[in-house]
Write a protein that holds these residues in place. Structure first.
Motif, short mmCIF file in Angstrom:
data_model
loop_
_atom_site.label_atom_id
_atom_site.label_comp_id
_atom_site.label_asym_id
_atom_site.label_seq_id
_atom_site.Cartn_x
_atom_site.Cartn_y
_atom_site.Cartn_z
N ARG A 37 0.84 -1.21 0.00
CA ARG A 37 0.00 0.00 0.00
C ARG A 37 0.87 1.26 0.00
NH1 ARG A 37 -2.88 -0.29 4.90
NH2 ARG A 37 -4.07 -1.99 3.98
N ASP A 38 1.91 1.27 0.84
CA ASP A 38 2.83 2.43 0.90
C ASP A 38 3.58 2.61 -0.42
OD1 ASP A 38 2.00 2.78 3.49
OD2 ASP A 38 3.80 1.90 4.39
N ALA A 39 4.01 1.50 -1.01
CA ALA A 39 4.74 1.58 -2.29
C ALA A 39 3.82 2.06 -3.40
CB ALA A 39 5.33 0.22 -2.63
N LEU A 40 2.56 1.63 -3.38
CA LEU A 40 1.60 2.08 -4.39
C LEU A 40 1.33 3.58 -4.27
CD1 LEU A 40 -0.99 -0.83 -4.53
CD2 LEU A 40 0.29 0.08 -6.47
N GLU A 41 1.29 4.08 -3.05
CA GLU A 41 1.09 5.52 -2.84
C GLU A 41 2.24 6.31 -3.48
OE1 GLU A 41 -0.32 9.13 -1.96
OE2 GLU A 41 -1.45 7.28 -1.71
N ALA A 42 3.44 5.75 -3.40
CA ALA A 42 4.61 6.43 -3.97
C ALA A 42 4.72 6.25 -5.48
CB ALA A 42 5.87 5.92 -3.29
N LEU A 65 -4.20 -9.12 -2.49
CA LEU A 65 -3.42 -7.89 -2.55
C LEU A 65 -4.27 -6.72 -3.04
CD1 LEU A 65 -0.02 -9.20 -3.96
CD2 LEU A 65 -0.41 -8.16 -1.73
N ALA A 66 -5.09 -6.95 -4.05
CA ALA A 66 -5.93 -5.88 -4.60
C ALA A 66 -6.95 -5.40 -3.55
CB ALA A 66 -6.64 -6.35 -5.86
N LYS A 67 -7.59 -6.34 -2.85
CA LYS A 67 -8.57 -5.96 -1.83
C LYS A 67 -7.90 -5.31 -0.63
CE LYS A 67 -12.21 -9.20 -2.96
NZ LYS A 67 -12.24 -10.63 -3.18
N GLY A 68 -6.78 -5.87 -0.19
CA GLY A 68 -6.09 -5.35 0.99
C GLY A 68 -5.54 -3.95 0.79
N THR A 69 -5.11 -3.65 -0.44
CA THR A 69 -4.53 -2.33 -0.72
C THR A 69 -5.53 -1.38 -1.37
OG1 THR A 69 -3.73 -3.07 -2.88
CG2 THR A 69 -2.21 -3.28 -1.02
N ARG A 70 -6.72 -1.89 -1.67
CA ARG A 70 -7.77 -1.15 -2.40
C ARG A 70 -7.25 -0.66 -3.76
NH1 ARG A 70 -8.45 1.06 2.81
NH2 ARG A 70 -10.28 0.20 3.85
N ALA A 71 -6.49 -1.53 -4.42
CA ALA A 71 -5.91 -1.21 -5.73
C ALA A 71 -6.67 -1.94 -6.83
CB ALA A 71 -4.44 -1.61 -5.75
N GLN A 72 -6.42 -1.53 -8.06
CA GLN A 72 -7.00 -2.18 -9.22
C GLN A 72 -6.02 -3.22 -9.75
OE1 GLN A 72 -9.99 -1.31 -10.73
NE2 GLN A 72 -10.43 0.27 -9.22
N LEU A 73 -6.54 -4.41 -10.03
CA LEU A 73 -5.72 -5.44 -10.65
C LEU A 73 -5.70 -5.18 -12.15
CD1 LEU A 73 -4.18 -8.10 -10.47
CD2 LEU A 73 -6.35 -9.28 -10.69
N VAL A 74 -4.52 -4.90 -12.68
CA VAL A 74 -4.39 -4.58 -14.10
C VAL A 74 -4.18 -5.86 -14.90
CG1 VAL A 74 -3.01 -3.35 -15.83
CG2 VAL A 74 -3.41 -2.32 -13.59
N TYR A 84 -2.47 -1.25 -9.82
CA TYR A 84 -2.51 0.21 -9.99
C TYR A 84 -3.41 0.81 -8.91
CZ TYR A 84 -3.96 4.78 -11.67
OH TYR A 84 -4.25 6.12 -11.75
N LYS A 85 -2.95 1.87 -8.30
CA LYS A 85 -3.78 2.64 -7.38
C LYS A 85 -3.39 4.10 -7.51
CE LYS A 85 -5.29 3.16 -2.66
NZ LYS A 85 -5.06 2.83 -1.26
#
Length: 98
Positions: A37-42, A65-74, A84-85
């Motif tokens: 999550r921190d790495a995606l923010e950066a 990983l996608a659910k835990g980080t609230r990111a999109q699975l590309v 991607y987030k």
């Protein structure tokens, strides 16, 4: 939700990236989710590699990983996951409109 055009755009951006994290025998845990999550923010866009000794299915790992980080699975290609987030403070990637 990402459109097909946006996913294509992100896949082309991710092509030159190297995986930053590896999921191994321990699978996905809270500490790993926080670090991703921190790495995606950066970075907004990143690759994660799934090692051969990982006990879980790659689709399960990608979903966790996608659910835990609230990111999109590309994309899931081979043993590589692309996430991607959109960053709140460090926005770098401008997605194409639909």
């Amino acid at each position: 939700m990402l459109t097909g055009k946006q996913k294509r755009f992100l896949r082309s951006k991710a092509h030159s990236l190297n995986p930053i994290f590896q999921v191994g025998k321990g699978g996905v845990n809270e500490n790993m989710i926080k670090q991703v999550r921190d790495a995606l923010e950066a970075r907004e866009l990143m690759k994660i590699s799934i090692l051969q000794n990982c006990d879980e299915d790659k689709h399960t790992v990608a979903d966790q990983l996608a659910k835990g980080t609230r990111a999109q699975l590309v994309q899931i290609i081979g043993n590589i996951i692309v996430l991607y987030k959109e960053s709140r403070e460090n926005k770098q990637i401008i997605l194409p409109k639909s």
